[in-house]
Design a protein around this motif. Structure first.
Motif, mmCIF file in Angstrom:
data_model
loop_
_atom_site.group_PDB
_atom_site.id
_atom_site.type_symbol
_atom_site.label_atom_id
_atom_site.label_comp_id
_atom_site.label_asym_id
_atom_site.label_seq_id
_atom_site.Cartn_x
_atom_site.Cartn_y
_atom_site.Cartn_z
ATOM 1 N N VAL A 123 0.759 -1.107 -0.169
ATOM 2 C CA VAL A 123 -0.095 0.118 -0.051
ATOM 3 C C VAL A 123 0.815 1.118 0.088
ATOM 4 O O VAL A 123 0.551 2.116 -1.014
ATOM 5 N N VAL A 124 1.772 1.228 0.825
ATOM 6 C CA VAL A 124 2.567 2.619 0.950
ATOM 7 C C VAL A 124 3.273 3.022 0.103
ATOM 8 O O VAL A 124 3.660 3.940 -0.490
ATOM 9 N N ASN A 125 3.888 1.751 -0.733
ATOM 10 C CA ASN A 125 4.934 1.791 -2.072
ATOM 11 C C ASN A 125 4.066 2.030 -3.584
ATOM 12 O O ASN A 125 4.493 1.856 -4.466
ATOM 13 N N LYS A 126 2.570 2.183 -3.199
ATOM 14 C CA LYS A 126 1.587 2.186 -4.476
ATOM 15 C C LYS A 126 1.760 1.014 -5.443
ATOM 16 O O LYS A 126 2.132 1.243 -6.475
ATOM 17 N N ASP A 127 1.916 0.089 -4.706
ATOM 18 C CA ASP A 127 2.295 -1.210 -5.538
ATOM 19 C C ASP A 127 0.821 -1.873 -5.924
ATOM 20 O O ASP A 127 -0.129 -2.457 -5.092
ATOM 21 N N PRO A 128 0.532 -1.791 -7.207
ATOM 22 C CA PRO A 128 -0.652 -2.463 -7.651
ATOM 23 C C PRO A 128 -0.782 -4.116 -7.443
ATOM 24 O O PRO A 128 -1.986 -4.640 -7.501
ATOM 25 N N ARG A 129 0.063 -4.580 -7.123
ATOM 26 C CA ARG A 129 0.123 -6.164 -6.811
ATOM 27 C C ARG A 129 -0.857 -6.383 -5.495
ATOM 28 O O ARG A 129 -1.548 -7.309 -5.289
ATOM 29 N N VAL A 130 -1.037 -5.370 -4.470
ATOM 30 C CA VAL A 130 -1.994 -5.740 -3.492
ATOM 31 C C VAL A 130 -3.297 -6.121 -3.780
ATOM 32 O O VAL A 130 -3.977 -6.831 -3.165
ATOM 33 N N SER A 131 -3.763 -5.479 -4.754
ATOM 34 C CA SER A 131 -5.354 -5.811 -5.476
ATOM 35 C C SER A 131 -5.397 -7.227 -5.970
ATOM 36 O O SER A 131 -6.471 -7.692 -6.004
ATOM 37 N N GLN A 132 -4.201 -7.676 -6.355
ATOM 38 C CA GLN A 132 -4.336 -8.985 -7.002
ATOM 39 C C GLN A 132 -4.079 -10.082 -5.683
ATOM 40 O O GLN A 132 -4.138 -11.338 -6.015
ATOM 41 N N LEU A 133 -3.544 -9.912 -4.711
ATOM 42 C CA LEU A 133 -3.292 -10.623 -3.596
ATOM 43 C C LEU A 133 -4.364 -10.527 -2.529
ATOM 44 O O LEU A 133 -4.609 -11.803 -1.752
ATOM 45 N N TYR A 134 -5.109 -9.332 -2.129
ATOM 46 C CA TYR A 134 -5.954 -9.331 -1.200
ATOM 47 C C TYR A 134 -7.008 -8.543 -1.340
ATOM 48 O O TYR A 134 -7.054 -8.070 -2.530
ATOM 49 N N VAL A 135 -8.113 -8.945 -0.745
ATOM 50 C CA VAL A 135 -9.289 -8.204 -1.014
ATOM 51 C C VAL A 135 -9.560 -7.185 0.277
ATOM 52 O O VAL A 135 -8.970 -7.268 1.419
ATOM 53 N N LEU A 136 -10.308 -6.042 0.081
ATOM 54 C CA LEU A 136 -10.670 -5.066 1.125
ATOM 55 C C LEU A 136 -11.480 -5.787 2.087
ATOM 56 O O LEU A 136 -12.315 -6.604 1.656
ATOM 57 N N ALA A 137 -11.490 -5.293 3.332
ATOM 58 C CA ALA A 137 -12.476 -5.802 4.258
ATOM 59 C C ALA A 137 -13.704 -5.135 3.842
ATOM 60 O O ALA A 137 -13.802 -3.807 3.235
ATOM 61 N N THR A 138 -14.911 -5.692 4.177
ATOM 62 C CA THR A 138 -16.154 -5.473 3.753
ATOM 63 C C THR A 138 -16.925 -5.047 5.172
ATOM 64 O O THR A 138 -18.008 -4.097 4.716
ATOM 65 N N THR A 139 -16.704 -5.384 6.317
ATOM 66 C CA THR A 139 -17.497 -4.987 7.398
ATOM 67 C C THR A 139 -16.677 -4.394 8.437
ATOM 68 O O THR A 139 -15.518 -4.612 8.337
ATOM 69 N N GLY A 140 -17.139 -3.711 9.384
ATOM 70 C CA GLY A 140 -16.509 -3.490 10.545
ATOM 71 C C GLY A 140 -15.768 -2.128 10.578
ATOM 72 O O GLY A 140 -16.007 -1.534 9.570
ATOM 73 N N THR A 141 -15.052 -1.566 11.458
ATOM 74 C CA THR A 141 -14.372 -0.563 11.415
ATOM 75 C C THR A 141 -13.476 -0.257 10.284
ATOM 76 O O THR A 141 -13.171 0.852 9.746
ATOM 77 N N PHE A 142 -12.854 -1.438 9.809
ATOM 78 C CA PHE A 142 -11.969 -1.193 8.749
ATOM 79 C C PHE A 142 -12.502 -1.550 7.538
ATOM 80 O O PHE A 142 -11.915 -1.721 6.324
ATOM 81 N N ALA A 143 -13.777 -1.329 7.197
ATOM 82 C CA ALA A 143 -14.562 -1.711 5.745
ATOM 83 C C ALA A 143 -13.752 -0.809 4.736
ATOM 84 O O ALA A 143 -13.515 0.476 4.969
ATOM 85 N N ASN A 144 -13.683 -1.339 3.628
ATOM 86 C CA ASN A 144 -13.209 -0.718 2.295
ATOM 87 C C ASN A 144 -11.628 -0.201 2.628
ATOM 88 O O ASN A 144 -11.207 0.507 1.776
ATOM 89 N N THR A 145 -11.178 -1.096 3.463
ATOM 90 C CA THR A 145 -9.645 -0.376 3.363
ATOM 91 C C THR A 145 -8.838 -2.238 3.634
ATOM 92 O O THR A 145 -9.453 -3.332 3.672
ATOM 93 N N TYR A 146 -7.551 -2.097 3.315
ATOM 94 C CA TYR A 146 -6.809 -3.335 3.266
ATOM 95 C C TYR A 146 -6.109 -3.423 4.601
ATOM 96 O O TYR A 146 -5.766 -2.343 5.127
ATOM 97 N N LYS A 147 -7.003 -4.329 5.492
ATOM 98 C CA LYS A 147 -6.528 -4.459 6.941
ATOM 99 C C LYS A 147 -6.029 -6.006 7.097
ATOM 100 O O LYS A 147 -6.646 -6.873 6.895
ATOM 101 N N GLY A 148 -4.942 -5.848 7.795
ATOM 102 C CA GLY A 148 -4.140 -7.157 7.898
ATOM 103 C C GLY A 148 -4.205 -7.416 9.380
ATOM 104 O O GLY A 148 -4.915 -6.462 10.234
ATOM 105 N N VAL A 149 -3.611 -8.423 9.798
ATOM 106 C CA VAL A 149 -3.657 -9.005 11.233
ATOM 107 C C VAL A 149 -2.248 -8.687 11.793
ATOM 108 O O VAL A 149 -1.211 -8.544 10.976
#
Length: 540
Positions: free
Chosen positions: A298-324
């Motif tokens: 994300v911080v390096n503006k790397d398009p690969r993120v959208s090919q590897l992960y999906v956005l959180a869809t519910t909760g506090t972090f909905a519509n963001t890339y949220k990891g553990v």
């Protein structure tokens, strides 16, 4: 799983596997009556290669992905004590030892029987694969049984094989690779071709030469920071410079013809995504990408993120890339509140996706490092080309679909090169001037406040950093090996780490209980997962 000193049963065509059934390859013979000593080399090569893929692409990739900071536990499940604390026991990952030695016994018989029957090519393939397997063991355990490890058979069991020094094994692995390459180059008159039983290269021996050369490059670089070995490494690098065939230029993968059938799916997909019936695998939501690895895209503006992960869809972090966070005592559930691996994306490609043994990206990054350090010729300009080729190869791998997905919307392979170019542009001197991405940039602001001072980035750091991004959850064990070798990148340890080290990480696996129970007199004493480093691990 059998211990290395327990080769008392003549192995059949199908060896032990990790995650796939023993009848993956069907033959018109009774496997219970087919011993390795009597089987033709061609009859067991495909299964041996598949077992290596299981061990490497599932077992070692899983272990490496936890230790290298790619994965963390979600709130969907309890357990994972070893992964959260690094408090390893002699039973943690112990099945790996027996499975790899079983696999080595397969290759040893292929090599010997092939040589006896004049099958130079198939014997050379087996020799190369033995090197890969032995390196896998040395890198996790250090000293292991080597010179006596495969001497046992049904009539003359060797119950207590001696342990060889890891550094001596490494040197002999280089010799074995040279022998294999020489045999492929000069196989004699009318050599017998290898065909469909080679489920890696389909019998194309030039590719096996490239793979052997690249394995040698990896082995030499892995020990290149050991001061006493500098002269040896440079001498071998000079020989490698003029070696026949060059290095790997395409992903080295195992493809036995995975099917959406019980026991015949890609092992990673089967374990972490879906059963053959189409239902979710039991542990699909038990682990997820860490916030650290997601942030690197994300911080390096790397398009690969959208090919590897999906956005959180519910909760506090909905519509963001949220990891553990690895070791978080209260992690979010592994369903919709965090970013899971994308279905049919770069990590979870599909039931019939091949299993990588070595990525083309790794090959390019190895070359970039060797040239930038003067171990191979070419200098900075050649190293830059290899560095950029490594990044591009990673985009190509992550964007390529499984065979069954080529005609679907998940086939985004046409976007790989365009997105790679966007990535370079977003980080070049006219934009972020980001030294973690741009070869010529000497500093980076990533990881510091926007108003903070840029920190310097060495050539080695940027190479290993990009290699780390390319290996994410695919060849995770190599990322872990490279961290121990170089101390890059600086990913965070588990919050519940029990390690006394400054980085709060372990350094190795413990010898398995199966070996302790049968060969305790030969096992090196005083081994500790936090202090007993493998010989090439000299940088902290």
């Amino acid at each position: 799983m059998k211990n290395t000193s327990k080769f008392l049963v003549a192995l059949a065509l199908v060896s032990l596997t990790t995650g796939c059934s023993d009848d993956f390859f069907d033959i018109n013979q009774n496997p219970n009556s087919l011993t390795l000593e009597s089987a033709t080399p061609n009859a067991i090569l495909a299964q041996a290669l598949k077992v290596t893929a299981d061990n490497y692409g599932l077992t070692l990739n899983t272990y490496g992905s936890w230790t290298a900071g790619y994965w963390g536990k979600t709130g969907t499940v309890n357990g994972y004590n070893e992964e959260r604390t690094y408090t390893y026991s002699s039973t943690y990952q112990q099945g790996l030892w027996g499975s790899v030695y079983d696999n080595l016994k397969d290759y040893d018989n292929i090599e010997k029987n092939g040589a006896a029957q004049g099958l130079v090519y198939i014997s050379s393939i087996a020799k190369i694969m033995k090197v890969l397997n032995y390196q896998m063991l040395v890198d996790q355990y250090g000293d292991i049984p080597y010179s006596q490890s495969l001497q046992a058979d049904a009539s003359t069991p060797l119950l207590a094989p001696q342990y060889d020094k890891a550094e001596d094994i490494y040197k002999d692995l280089v010799v074995k690779l040279d022998e294999a390459v020489a045999a492929i180059k000069d196989p004699g008159t009318n050599p017998t071709a290898v065909g469909s039983e080679d489920i890696v290269f389909g019998g194309t021996m030039a590719n096996w030469t490239r793979f052997a050369n690249t394995l040698k490059l990896r082995i030499l670089l892995r020990q290149s920071f050991v001061p006493a070995l500098d002269g040896y490494v440079r001498t071998e690098m000079t020989k490698l410079q003029s070696a026949t065939g060059g290095f790997v230029i395409a992903d080295v993968v195992v493809q036995p013809g995975y099917l959406q059938t019980a026991g015949k799916q890609n092992p990673f997909w089967n374990m972490y995504r879906a059963t053959a019936a189409g239902g979710a695998s039991t542990n699909r939501n038990w682990q997820a990408g860490t916030q650290y690895i997601i942030d690197q895209y994300v911080v390096n503006k790397d398009p690969r993120v959208s090919q590897l992960y999906v956005l959180a869809t519910t909760g506090t972090f909905a519509n963001t890339y949220k990891g553990v966070v690895l070791g978080d005592p209260n992690p979010l559930p592994g369903s919709t509140q965090i970013s899971r691996w994308k279905d049919y994306g770069g990590i979870l490609k599909g039931f019939d996706a091949p299993t990588p043994l070595m990525l083309a990206a790794e090959s390019y990054f190895l070359q970039a490092e060797a040239k930038s350090r003067g171990l191979l010729t070419g200098g900075d300009a050649a190293a830059k080309t290899d560095f950029n080729n490594g990044i591009q190869a990673s985009f190509v791998y992550y964007y390529a679909p499984a065979p069954s997905r080529t005609g679907t919307t998940s086939n985004v392979s046409a976007n790989a090169v365009a997105d790679y170019k966007k990535y370079l542009t977003a980080n070049d001197k006219d934009n972020d001037n980001n030294g973690l991405v741009d070869w010529d940039a000497a500093t980076t602001r990533v990881g510091v406040p926007a108003t903070g001072n840029p920190r310097p980035v060495s050539k080695l750091e940027k190479i290993i950093y990009q290699k780390y991004l390319a290996m994410n959850s695919v060849t995770g064990i190599e990322a872990w090996n490279e961290y121990r070798r170089t101390a890059f990148p600086k990913f965070p340890a588990s919050l519940q780490s029990s390690s006394p080290r400054a980085d709060k990480l372990p350094v190795r696996l413990l010898y398995p209980q199966t070996e302790i129970s049968t060969n305790s007199t030969n096992i090196p004493a005083g081994i500790n997962q936090f202090t007993s480093k493998v010989f090439w691990d000299v940088v902290d």
